[in-house]
Design a protein around this motif. Structure first.
Motif, PDB file in Angstrom:
ATOM      1  N   LEU A   1      34.463  73.786  -5.396  1.00 45.05           N
ATOM      2  CA  LEU A   1      35.795  73.798  -4.784  1.00 45.05           C
ATOM      3  C   LEU A   1      36.727  74.745  -5.544  1.00 45.05           C
ATOM      4  CD1 LEU A   1      37.841  72.789  -2.734  1.00 45.05           C
ATOM      5  CD2 LEU A   1      38.235  70.777  -4.197  1.00 45.05           C
ATOM      6  N   ILE A   2      36.658  74.729  -6.867  1.00 40.75           N
ATOM      7  CA  ILE A   2      37.474  75.648  -7.674  1.00 40.75           C
ATOM      8  C   ILE A   2      37.153  77.088  -7.303  1.00 40.75           C
ATOM      9  CG2 ILE A   2      37.908  76.503 -10.015  1.00 40.75           C
ATOM     10  CD1 ILE A   2      37.297  73.621 -10.999  1.00 40.75           C
TER      11      ILE A   2
ATOM     12  N   SER B   1      35.668  47.368  -9.127  1.00 41.62           N
ATOM     13  CA  SER B   1      35.472  48.108 -10.366  1.00 41.62           C
ATOM     14  C   SER B   1      33.996  48.277 -10.696  1.00 41.62           C
ATOM     15  CB  SER B   1      36.159  47.367 -11.520  1.00 41.62           C
ATOM     16  OG  SER B   1      35.918  48.006 -12.740  1.00 41.62           O
ATOM     17  N   GLY B   2      33.626  49.544 -11.029  1.00 46.80           N
ATOM     18  CA  GLY B   2      32.287  49.803 -11.517  1.00 46.80           C
ATOM     19  C   GLY B   2      31.217  49.965 -10.461  1.00 46.80           C
ATOM     20  N   MET B   3      31.590  49.895  -9.163  1.00 42.13           N
ATOM     21  CA  MET B   3      30.539  49.984  -8.162  1.00 42.13           C
ATOM     22  C   MET B   3      30.764  51.083  -7.138  1.00 42.13           C
ATOM     23  SD  MET B   3      31.094  46.946  -5.395  1.00 42.13           S
ATOM     24  CE  MET B   3      29.807  47.654  -4.412  1.00 42.13           C
ATOM     25  N   THR B   4      31.894  51.791  -7.193  1.00 39.28           N
ATOM     26  CA  THR B   4      32.169  52.772  -6.160  1.00 39.28           C
ATOM     27  C   THR B   4      31.479  54.102  -6.428  1.00 39.28           C
ATOM     28  OG1 THR B   4      34.212  53.432  -7.300  1.00 39.28           O
ATOM     29  CG2 THR B   4      34.393  51.730  -5.620  1.00 39.28           C
ATOM     30  N   MET B   5      31.111  54.387  -7.664  1.00 43.31           N
ATOM     31  CA  MET B   5      30.413  55.629  -7.978  1.00 43.31           C
ATOM     32  C   MET B   5      29.321  55.363  -9.009  1.00 43.31           C
ATOM     33  SD  MET B   5      33.335  58.608  -8.121  1.00 43.31           S
ATOM     34  CE  MET B   5      32.164  59.955  -7.948  1.00 43.31           C
ATOM     35  N   LYS B   6      28.154  55.907  -8.759  1.00 40.80           N
ATOM     36  CA  LYS B   6      27.042  55.792  -9.687  1.00 40.80           C
ATOM     37  C   LYS B   6      26.918  57.100 -10.467  1.00 40.80           C
ATOM     38  CE  LYS B   6      26.033  51.738  -8.172  1.00 40.80           C
ATOM     39  NZ  LYS B   6      26.305  50.553  -9.014  1.00 40.80           N
ATOM     40  N   PRO B   7      26.291  57.071 -11.668  1.00 44.61           N
ATOM     41  CA  PRO B   7      26.161  58.301 -12.465  1.00 44.61           C
ATOM     42  C   PRO B   7      25.567  59.479 -11.701  1.00 44.61           C
ATOM     43  CG  PRO B   7      25.597  56.404 -13.800  1.00 44.61           C
ATOM     44  CD  PRO B   7      25.820  55.882 -12.403  1.00 44.61           C
ATOM     45  N   SER B   8      24.589  59.225 -10.843  1.00 43.08           N
ATOM     46  CA  SER B   8      23.992  60.328 -10.082  1.00 43.08           C
ATOM     47  C   SER B   8      25.016  60.958  -9.147  1.00 43.08           C
ATOM     48  CB  SER B   8      22.792  59.826  -9.280  1.00 43.08           C
ATOM     49  OG  SER B   8      23.172  58.777  -8.408  1.00 43.08           O
ATOM     50  N   ARG B   9      25.847  60.121  -8.526  1.00 39.99           N
ATOM     51  CA  ARG B   9      26.897  60.642  -7.646  1.00 39.99           C
ATOM     52  C   ARG B   9      27.974  61.345  -8.470  1.00 39.99           C
ATOM     53  NH1 ARG B   9      28.786  63.771  -4.370  1.00 39.99           N
ATOM     54  NH2 ARG B   9      31.013  63.532  -4.054  1.00 39.99           N
ATOM     55  N   MET B  10      28.268  60.826  -9.646  1.00 39.94           N
ATOM     56  CA  MET B  10      29.272  61.450 -10.506  1.00 39.94           C
ATOM     57  C   MET B  10      28.866  62.878 -10.877  1.00 39.94           C
ATOM     58  SD  MET B  10      30.271  58.300 -13.046  1.00 39.94           S
ATOM     59  CE  MET B  10      31.259  56.916 -12.487  1.00 39.94           C
ATOM     60  N   LYS B  11      27.578  63.069 -11.181  1.00 41.52           N
ATOM     61  CA  LYS B  11      27.094  64.411 -11.525  1.00 41.52           C
ATOM     62  C   LYS B  11      27.254  65.363 -10.347  1.00 41.52           C
ATOM     63  CE  LYS B  11      23.690  62.978 -15.005  1.00 41.52           C
ATOM     64  NZ  LYS B  11      22.244  62.916 -15.343  1.00 41.52           N
ATOM     65  N   ARG B  12      26.919  64.883  -9.149  1.00 39.22           N
ATOM     66  CA  ARG B  12      27.066  65.726  -7.964  1.00 39.22           C
ATOM     67  C   ARG B  12      28.539  66.010  -7.680  1.00 39.22           C
ATOM     68  NH1 ARG B  12      22.934  62.284  -6.085  1.00 39.22           N
ATOM     69  NH2 ARG B  12      24.388  61.110  -4.760  1.00 39.22           N
ATOM     70  N   SER B  13      29.386  65.014  -7.944  1.00 34.49           N
ATOM     71  CA  SER B  13      30.816  65.188  -7.723  1.00 34.49           C
ATOM     72  C   SER B  13      31.376  66.287  -8.620  1.00 34.49           C
ATOM     73  CB  SER B  13      31.543  63.861  -7.993  1.00 34.49           C
ATOM     74  OG  SER B  13      32.939  64.002  -7.787  1.00 34.49           O
ATOM     75  N   ILE B  14      30.931  66.317  -9.864  1.00 36.26           N
ATOM     76  CA  ILE B  14      31.361  67.355 -10.805  1.00 36.26           C
ATOM     77  C   ILE B  14      30.934  68.731 -10.305  1.00 36.26           C
ATOM     78  CG2 ILE B  14      30.908  68.297 -13.115  1.00 36.26           C
ATOM     79  CD1 ILE B  14      30.833  65.339 -14.090  1.00 36.26           C
ATOM     80  N   ALA B  15      29.695  68.836  -9.839  1.00 34.45           N
ATOM     81  CA  ALA B  15      29.202  70.111  -9.312  1.00 34.45           C
ATOM     82  C   ALA B  15      30.028  70.552  -8.107  1.00 34.45           C
ATOM     83  CB  ALA B  15      27.734  69.982  -8.926  1.00 34.45           C
ATOM     84  N   GLU B  16      30.407  69.599  -7.266  1.00 36.00           N
ATOM     85  CA  GLU B  16      31.226  69.911  -6.096  1.00 36.00           C
ATOM     86  C   GLU B  16      32.628  70.361  -6.511  1.00 36.00           C
ATOM     87  OE1 GLU B  16      30.944  66.363  -3.770  1.00 36.00           O
ATOM     88  OE2 GLU B  16      28.810  66.653  -3.367  1.00 36.00           O
TER      89      GLU B  16
END
Length: 225
Positions: free
Chosen positions: A184-185, A165-180
């Motif tokens: 994809l949409i 818990s809490g270590m698989t995604m960091k905020p910087s990766r979360m932002k990139r994930s949202i952009a991705e």
């Protein structure tokens, strides 16, 4: 007249403890005290003990000498392996689903992504993860291969037992994930080549794995003198 099925005391204890493990309230290594849980759940120790045995079979709980039942420690190797498999399965399923994905459902994908943005803004990482999972479930919902979707579900379940818990995604990766997600949409909306969609979705998942490895390598090493 229909009557609602009431879960047994053992089932109820299982559901409560399991949810607390998966949402991080009981982190890896957390000790489970049977008598304390029994008092909290207003039951005897027997249903709690049975629930813990079931959770042990699910690999969510382990028994440690002199400590008793604990939440299974983070298994890095299993996490990396499971996420890699999930990337392959979801990539193929999303590509197959994209062939017949209803355009009226695109707004639902955008809504999940917007909710992820809001969860990130409020630093609610658990909610972010939940919306992320719902987003992906929708992207491959229209894949006709039911066996494949069952395997994805099983792999998500396994991921929940090995992640930390809490270590698989960091905020910087979360932002990139949202952009991705937005990319994809757009690909699904344009009915792009399923091969490209498969590759993009697979790499989207693997980017999380890469971010985890990069973060791990950047952490200071412990030196034993």
């Amino acid at each position: 007249m229909n009557t609602l099925h009431k879960p047994s005391k053992q089932q109820y204890a299982y559901q409560v403890i399991r949810s607390r493990i998966l949402d991080g309230r009981y982190p890896p290594g957390h000790k489970l005290v049977i008598d304390q849980l029994a008092r909290e759940l207003q039951t005897s120790a027997i249903p709690v003990r049975e629930a813990i045995r079931q959770l042990e079979a699910d690999s969510l709980i382990s028994f440690k000498p002199y400590s008793g039942a604990i939440v299974t420690p983070f298994d890095e190797e299993a996490y990396l392996e499971t996420l890699s498999v999930l990337a392959v399965l979801e990539g193929f399923a999303t590509a197959e689903s994209s062939r017949t994905f209803p355009h009226e459902k695109l707004d639902e994908l955008r809504a999940y992504t917007k909710l992820m943005e809001e969860a990130l803004d409020s630093l609610d990482f658990s909610l972010f993860s939940n919306y992320n999972k719902e987003f992906h479930k929708l992207t491959y919902k229209y894949c006709s291969n039911q066996f494949l979707k069952e395997q994805i579900h099983s792999t998500w379940e396994r991921l929940g037992t090995v992640r930390k818990s809490g270590m698989t995604m960091k905020p910087s990766r979360m932002k990139r994930s949202i952009a991705e997600h937005y990319l994809l949409i757009e690909m699904i909306e344009k009915r792009e080549d399923p091969v490209r969609i498969e590759s993009f979705t697979r790499n989207h998942k693997l980017n999380t794995l890469k971010a985890f490895l990069e973060d791990k390598s950047s952490q200071p090493k412990t030196i034993n003198y």
